[in-house]
Design a protein around this motif. Structure first.
Motif, PDB file in Angstrom:
ATOM      1  N   SER A  23     -28.083  -6.889  -4.161  1.00  0.00           N
ATOM      2  CA  SER A  23     -27.613  -5.580  -3.713  1.00  0.00           C
ATOM      3  C   SER A  23     -28.336  -4.455  -4.443  1.00  0.00           C
ATOM      4  CB  SER A  23     -26.106  -5.446  -3.950  1.00  0.00           C
ATOM      5  OG  SER A  23     -25.410  -6.431  -3.240  1.00  0.00           O
ATOM      6  N   GLN A  24     -28.530  -4.638  -5.747  1.00  0.00           N
ATOM      7  CA  GLN A  24     -29.241  -3.620  -6.534  1.00  0.00           C
ATOM      8  C   GLN A  24     -30.663  -3.451  -6.021  1.00  0.00           C
ATOM      9  OE1 GLN A  24     -28.896  -5.403 -10.353  1.00  0.00           O
ATOM     10  NE2 GLN A  24     -26.810  -4.722 -10.678  1.00  0.00           N
ATOM     11  N   ASN A  25     -31.341  -4.561  -5.756  1.00  0.00           N
ATOM     12  CA  ASN A  25     -32.715  -4.494  -5.253  1.00  0.00           C
ATOM     13  C   ASN A  25     -32.779  -3.755  -3.927  1.00  0.00           C
ATOM     14  OD1 ASN A  25     -33.660  -5.870  -7.484  1.00  0.00           O
ATOM     15  ND2 ASN A  25     -33.627  -7.864  -6.479  1.00  0.00           N
ATOM     16  N   TRP A  26     -31.835  -4.037  -3.030  1.00  0.00           N
ATOM     17  CA  TRP A  26     -31.811  -3.375  -1.734  1.00  0.00           C
ATOM     18  C   TRP A  26     -31.578  -1.875  -1.906  1.00  0.00           C
ATOM     19  CZ3 TRP A  26     -28.396  -0.498   1.153  1.00  0.00           C
ATOM     20  CH2 TRP A  26     -28.777  -0.278   2.477  1.00  0.00           C
ATOM     21  N   LEU A  27     -30.627  -1.520  -2.753  1.00  0.00           N
ATOM     22  CA  LEU A  27     -30.347  -0.100  -2.994  1.00  0.00           C
ATOM     23  C   LEU A  27     -31.560   0.619  -3.567  1.00  0.00           C
ATOM     24  CD1 LEU A  27     -26.738  -0.359  -4.453  1.00  0.00           C
ATOM     25  CD2 LEU A  27     -27.397   0.835  -2.349  1.00  0.00           C
ATOM     26  N   GLN A  28     -32.256  -0.018  -4.497  1.00  0.00           N
ATOM     27  CA  GLN A  28     -33.440   0.596  -5.087  1.00  0.00           C
ATOM     28  C   GLN A  28     -34.531   0.787  -4.042  1.00  0.00           C
ATOM     29  OE1 GLN A  28     -33.966  -2.137  -8.346  1.00  0.00           O
ATOM     30  NE2 GLN A  28     -32.917  -0.774  -9.792  1.00  0.00           N
ATOM     31  N   GLN A  29     -34.659  -0.138  -3.105  1.00  0.00           N
ATOM     32  CA  GLN A  29     -35.634   0.013  -2.027  1.00  0.00           C
ATOM     33  C   GLN A  29     -35.290   1.194  -1.121  1.00  0.00           C
ATOM     34  OE1 GLN A  29     -35.702  -3.778  -0.074  1.00  0.00           O
ATOM     35  NE2 GLN A  29     -36.853  -4.771  -1.724  1.00  0.00           N
ATOM     36  N   GLN A  30     -34.002   1.558  -1.101  1.00  0.00           N
ATOM     37  CA  GLN A  30     -33.565   2.698  -0.298  1.00  0.00           C
ATOM     38  C   GLN A  30     -33.662   4.013  -1.076  1.00  0.00           C
ATOM     39  OE1 GLN A  30     -33.009   1.772   2.870  1.00  0.00           O
ATOM     40  NE2 GLN A  30     -33.372  -0.269   2.034  1.00  0.00           N
ATOM     41  N   GLY A  31     -34.167   3.938  -2.309  1.00  0.00           N
ATOM     42  CA  GLY A  31     -34.345   5.130  -3.117  1.00  0.00           C
ATOM     43  C   GLY A  31     -33.146   5.499  -3.979  1.00  0.00           C
ATOM     44  N   VAL A  32     -32.218   4.574  -4.135  1.00  0.00           N
ATOM     45  CA  VAL A  32     -31.022   4.822  -4.932  1.00  0.00           C
ATOM     46  C   VAL A  32     -31.276   4.378  -6.370  1.00  0.00           C
ATOM     47  CG1 VAL A  32     -28.584   4.215  -5.213  1.00  0.00           C
ATOM     48  CG2 VAL A  32     -29.538   4.498  -2.920  1.00  0.00           C
ATOM     49  N   GLU A  33     -30.888   5.217  -7.324  1.00  0.00           N
ATOM     50  CA  GLU A  33     -30.989   4.836  -8.737  1.00  0.00           C
ATOM     51  C   GLU A  33     -29.799   3.946  -9.076  1.00  0.00           C
ATOM     52  OE1 GLU A  33     -30.840   6.843 -13.182  1.00  0.00           O
ATOM     53  OE2 GLU A  33     -30.725   8.134 -11.419  1.00  0.00           O
ATOM     54  N   VAL A  34     -30.082   2.769  -9.634  1.00  0.00           N
ATOM     55  CA  VAL A  34     -29.026   1.822  -9.972  1.00  0.00           C
ATOM     56  C   VAL A  34     -28.997   1.633 -11.483  1.00  0.00           C
ATOM     57  CG1 VAL A  34     -28.132  -0.509  -9.659  1.00  0.00           C
ATOM     58  CG2 VAL A  34     -29.306   0.620  -7.765  1.00  0.00           C
ATOM     59  N   ILE A  35     -27.824   1.848 -12.068  1.00  0.00           N
ATOM     60  CA  ILE A  35     -27.604   1.637 -13.491  1.00  0.00           C
ATOM     61  C   ILE A  35     -26.749   0.385 -13.615  1.00  0.00           C
ATOM     62  CG2 ILE A  35     -26.632   2.578 -15.608  1.00  0.00           C
ATOM     63  CD1 ILE A  35     -27.077   5.368 -14.266  1.00  0.00           C
ATOM     64  N   THR A  36     -27.239  -0.595 -14.357  1.00  0.00           N
ATOM     65  CA  THR A  36     -26.608  -1.908 -14.393  1.00  0.00           C
ATOM     66  C   THR A  36     -25.941  -2.182 -15.738  1.00  0.00           C
ATOM     67  OG1 THR A  36     -28.342  -2.692 -12.913  1.00  0.00           O
ATOM     68  CG2 THR A  36     -27.049  -4.362 -14.059  1.00  0.00           C
ATOM     69  N   TYR A  37     -24.720  -2.683 -15.664  1.00  0.00           N
ATOM     70  CA  TYR A  37     -23.990  -3.124 -16.842  1.00  0.00           C
ATOM     71  C   TYR A  37     -23.406  -4.507 -16.586  1.00  0.00           C
ATOM     72  CZ  TYR A  37     -23.956   1.746 -18.399  1.00  0.00           C
ATOM     73  OH  TYR A  37     -24.323   2.999 -18.787  1.00  0.00           O
ATOM     74  N   THR A  38     -23.198  -5.249 -17.666  1.00  0.00           N
ATOM     75  CA  THR A  38     -22.455  -6.507 -17.602  1.00  0.00           C
ATOM     76  C   THR A  38     -21.354  -6.429 -18.650  1.00  0.00           C
ATOM     77  OG1 THR A  38     -23.720  -7.707 -19.273  1.00  0.00           O
ATOM     78  CG2 THR A  38     -24.573  -7.776 -17.010  1.00  0.00           C
ATOM     79  N   LEU A  39     -20.436  -7.370 -18.606  1.00  0.00           N
ATOM     80  CA  LEU A  39     -19.380  -7.402 -19.613  1.00  0.00           C
ATOM     81  C   LEU A  39     -19.949  -7.541 -21.014  1.00  0.00           C
ATOM     82  CD1 LEU A  39     -16.618  -9.675 -18.064  1.00  0.00           C
ATOM     83  CD2 LEU A  39     -16.668  -7.195 -18.241  1.00  0.00           C
ATOM     84  N   HIS A  40     -21.103  -8.173 -21.125  1.00  0.00           N
ATOM     85  CA  HIS A  40     -21.724  -8.415 -22.430  1.00  0.00           C
ATOM     86  C   HIS A  40     -22.311  -7.145 -23.048  1.00  0.00           C
ATOM     87  CE1 HIS A  40     -21.068 -12.651 -21.805  1.00  0.00           C
ATOM     88  NE2 HIS A  40     -21.567 -12.493 -20.596  1.00  0.00           N
ATOM     89  N   ASP A  41     -22.365  -6.064 -22.273  1.00  0.00           N
ATOM     90  CA  ASP A  41     -22.847  -4.788 -22.795  1.00  0.00           C
ATOM     91  C   ASP A  41     -21.775  -4.041 -23.584  1.00  0.00           C
ATOM     92  OD1 ASP A  41     -25.432  -5.010 -21.698  1.00  0.00           O
ATOM     93  OD2 ASP A  41     -24.680  -4.332 -19.751  1.00  0.00           O
ATOM     94  N   PHE A  42     -20.543  -4.542 -23.553  1.00  0.00           N
ATOM     95  CA  PHE A  42     -19.426  -3.866 -24.190  1.00  0.00           C
ATOM     96  C   PHE A  42     -18.772  -4.777 -25.222  1.00  0.00           C
ATOM     97  CE2 PHE A  42     -19.891  -2.328 -19.852  1.00  0.00           C
ATOM     98  CZ  PHE A  42     -20.051  -0.973 -20.071  1.00  0.00           C
ATOM     99  N   ASP A  43     -18.178  -4.164 -26.233  1.00  0.00           N
ATOM    100  CA  ASP A  43     -17.451  -4.914 -27.242  1.00  0.00           C
ATOM    101  C   ASP A  43     -16.201  -5.523 -26.607  1.00  0.00           C
ATOM    102  OD1 ASP A  43     -16.849  -5.782 -29.910  1.00  0.00           O
ATOM    103  OD2 ASP A  43     -15.386  -4.148 -30.047  1.00  0.00           O
TER     104      ASP A  43
END
Length: 56
Positions: A23-43
């Motif tokens: 989904s992120q790849n598709w959105l980026q192809q449409q010119g959308v900026e995607v900021i990605t987080y996972t649970l492991h990015d947080f305490d």
């Protein structure tokens, strides 16, 4: 436009994260900026106790 994605599965890799990546790849192809987080990015303690004042 900016979209924030959050992969919520604690497993690495996970099937839901793979779908999220597609989904992120598709959105980026449409010119959308995607900021990605996972649970492991947080305490873990901040997540468990909903610590919204955490600097992270």
């Amino acid at each position: 436009m900016r979209v924030i994605s959050l992969a919520g599965s604690p497993r690495i890799p996970s099937r839901s994260a793979a779908l999220l990546t597609l989904s992120q790849n598709w959105l980026q192809q449409q010119g959308v900026e995607v900021i990605t987080y996972t649970l492991h990015d947080f305490d873990a303690e901040d997540l468990l106790y909903a610590n919204f004042n955490s600097p992270a």
